[in-house]
Scaffold this active site. Structure first.
Site, PDB file in Angstrom:
ATOM      1  N   THR B  51       0.871  -1.269   0.029  1.00 13.14           N
ATOM      2  CA  THR B  51      -0.107  -0.161   0.123  1.00 13.14           C
ATOM      3  C   THR B  51       0.911   1.239  -0.042  1.00 13.14           C
ATOM      4  OG1 THR B  51      -0.420  -0.467   2.696  1.00 13.14           O
ATOM      5  CG2 THR B  51      -2.186  -1.148   0.920  1.00 13.14           C
ATOM      6  N   THR B  52       0.835   2.070   1.079  1.00 11.81           N
ATOM      7  CA  THR B  52       1.177   3.700   0.900  1.00 11.81           C
ATOM      8  C   THR B  52       2.641   3.847   1.121  1.00 11.81           C
ATOM      9  OG1 THR B  52      -0.907   3.931   2.080  1.00 11.81           O
ATOM     10  CG2 THR B  52       0.540   5.710   1.637  1.00 11.81           C
TER      11      THR B  52
END
Lengths: 232, 277
Positions: B51-52
């Site tokens: 993800t981020t």
């Protein structure tokens, strides 16, 4: 039409070996010494860009004497071999023995089948976790491999220089002592006093046991001057 | 490994004039390249997703941080995934998207840079590295069209300009230089909001690290696929800086201090917590 003369295989091989040996002896020597914290490589080389000593992989280095274009080609092949192996398996699975074998097969095949043998002599060295695990392989133009303990001299007047190293080398040398010995050996002349060599004339590199991943490190400039024995 | 019957190194190994591992692999053993697989039609099954990632520049370098969560649909696939890696001594790469392909891409990219460095005896320029990564992404387009997308974020210290720089990419291999800061992945929108407010010119390294962690905390607040710092398990985001001294990973104990300080500030600003000042 002229008939080719008969040349016996012994004579053929001897001629090739003499040819290769002559080419190798023409250049400057390379000294490889095991010391307490790694493996030291040194040679007399005024060029800053055309190296005789290079990194192959994390713990493996390469040193060569002879014709530049031929050993440069082998060096690149070695880097490709090691990187491909490390990519297909794991970085830990690349070792000097496998590479030395590949080089030996290559040199041997060229020696027997091609028009001209490779005029090179190589060292493939791998630094281990402890000095006993260090490996130094010396490869000749005909593909023969020798597993050396502690020290190698090749190229130039290798045989007479090897006598000096044999006498003075001992296991457990410090970096400074090992470098002093290497420089003394490189400066040794057939007659008379040893020539002093300055930092600018030397190419020095080491496989440093203490470095975490890529152990290869060049010693240049001020770092090398600090380690060199002072003016005598 | 060597198809040559004599056992010597194959011709491809001794062919001069190429310092790219990628091109060597494509000519010698193309099946090993991740982008060269032919996939059957249809959508790819659910696989772990990273993800981020956030990155921002500061005075004298750049910092990149990634959370540690990988998700598979609505499930958490991993709590301790690494998504920020050293590309070489002076650059860092973070990846979002399909984890398996992303990790392979990073491994190949690291090798590509190291291979060039060993063969040429010199480092690639930062732009050269960024372009190399774009080429690799371009060859992944086929997989991306089937849903196996990888979006990297690349940052490094430019030795020529003496400054940190950030590059972002799209799935077609487009390369864009970002100024100040950037974020990629599922929580990128929320992280960007946070970075936008907190970034300022002339930041110091410690402040930049703290801002990066804060952006991840903000992203985790609103994005279910991004994990915040996990104090109970002692899992912290992976934060790395690149300066003229090279790549450095921020140690866990420093991060735990930063996380505690952020939590304290947050509690004060919301009027909660036991601090009766």
């Amino acid at each position: 039409m002229s008939m080719p003369f008969y040349v016996s295989p012994e004579q053929l091989m001897k001629d090739r070996a003499d040819y290769a040996r002559k080419g190798i002896a023409r250049g400057r020597s390379v000294v490889v010494l095991a010391f307490e914290d790694g493996i030291l490589f040194a040679t007399e080389n005024a060029s800053r860009a055309l190296h005789k000593i290079s990194e192959i992989y994390d713990r493996i280095a390469f040193a060569a004497v002879g014709k530049y274009n031929e050993f440069e080609n082998l060096r690149v092949a070695g880097v490709r071999y090691a990187d491909l192996r490390g990519y297909s398996y794991d970085r830990a699975d690349v070792n000097a023995r496998g590479l030395a074998n590949a080089y030996a097969q290559t040199l041997g095949t060229v020696f027997t089948t091609e028009a001209k043998p490779l005029e090179v002599e190589l060292v493939v060295a791998e630094v281990g976790d402890v000095p006993d695990d260090d490996q130094i392989y010396r490869l000749s133009y005909d593909g023969s491999v020798a597993d050396e303990r502690g020290h190698v001299v090749m190229g130039g007047h290798a045989e007479s220089l090897a006598v000096v190293v044999e006498k003075e080398w001992a296991p457990g040398l410090g970096l400074k002592d090992a470098l002093a010995l290497a420089v003394r050996v490189l400066g040794t002349q057939p007659e008379g006093e040893a020539r002093p060599l300055a930092a600018a004339q030397l190419e020095v590199a080491l496989l440093d046991r203490a470095r975490p991943r890529r152990a290869f490190r060049r010693l240049t400039g001020a770092a090398l001057e600090d380690l060199l024995p002072g003016p005598r | 490994m060597s198809p040559d019957p004599s056992g010597r190194l194959p011709r491809a190994f001794t062919t001069p004039g190429n310092s790219s591992f990628l091109e060597f692999l494509a000519s010698y053993s193309p099946a090993l390249l991740p982008g060269n697989r032919i996939l059957p039609a249809g959508n790819a099954p659910v696989a772990p997703h990273a993800t981020t990632i956030v990155a921002l520049t500061f005075d004298g370098g750049v910092v990149m941080a990634g959370d540690r969560r990988a998700t598979m649909g609505t499930m958490i696939a991993s709590r301790q995934m690494d998504k920020v890696f050293p590309a070489d001594d002076y650059s860092v790469i973070g990846v979002a998207g399909t984890a398996g392909i992303a990790v392979e891409l990073v491994r190949l990219f690291q090798l590509e840079l190291e291979h060039y460095e060993k063969i040429e005896g010199a480092l690639l320029s930062l732009d050269g590295k960024a372009n190399r990564l774009a080429t690799m992404l371009r060859s992944n387009l086929g997989l991306a069209m089937q849903g196996l997308t990888v979006i990297p974020l690349f940052a490094g210290y430019d030795l020529g300009r003496s400054a940190g720089r950030i590059f972002s990419y799209d799935i077609t291999g487009g390369r864009y230089e970002e100024h100040e800061h950037h974020s990629v992945g599922s929580g990128a929108v929320f992280a960007r909001g946070s970075l936008k407010k907190r970034w300022q010119p002339g930041l110091g390294q410690d402040d930049a690290v703290s801002i990066a962690v804060e952006a991840l905390v903000d992203a985790a607040d609103d994005d279910s696929a991004t994990a915040g710092p996990d104090s109970a398990r002692e899992i912290w985001p992976l934060v790395a800086t690149v300066t003229s001294a090279g790549y450095r990973r921020i140690p866990d104990d420093a991060l735990s201090g930063i996380v505690a300080a952020l939590a304290a500030t947050h509690q004060r600003s919301t009027g909660r917590g036991g601090d009766a000042s």
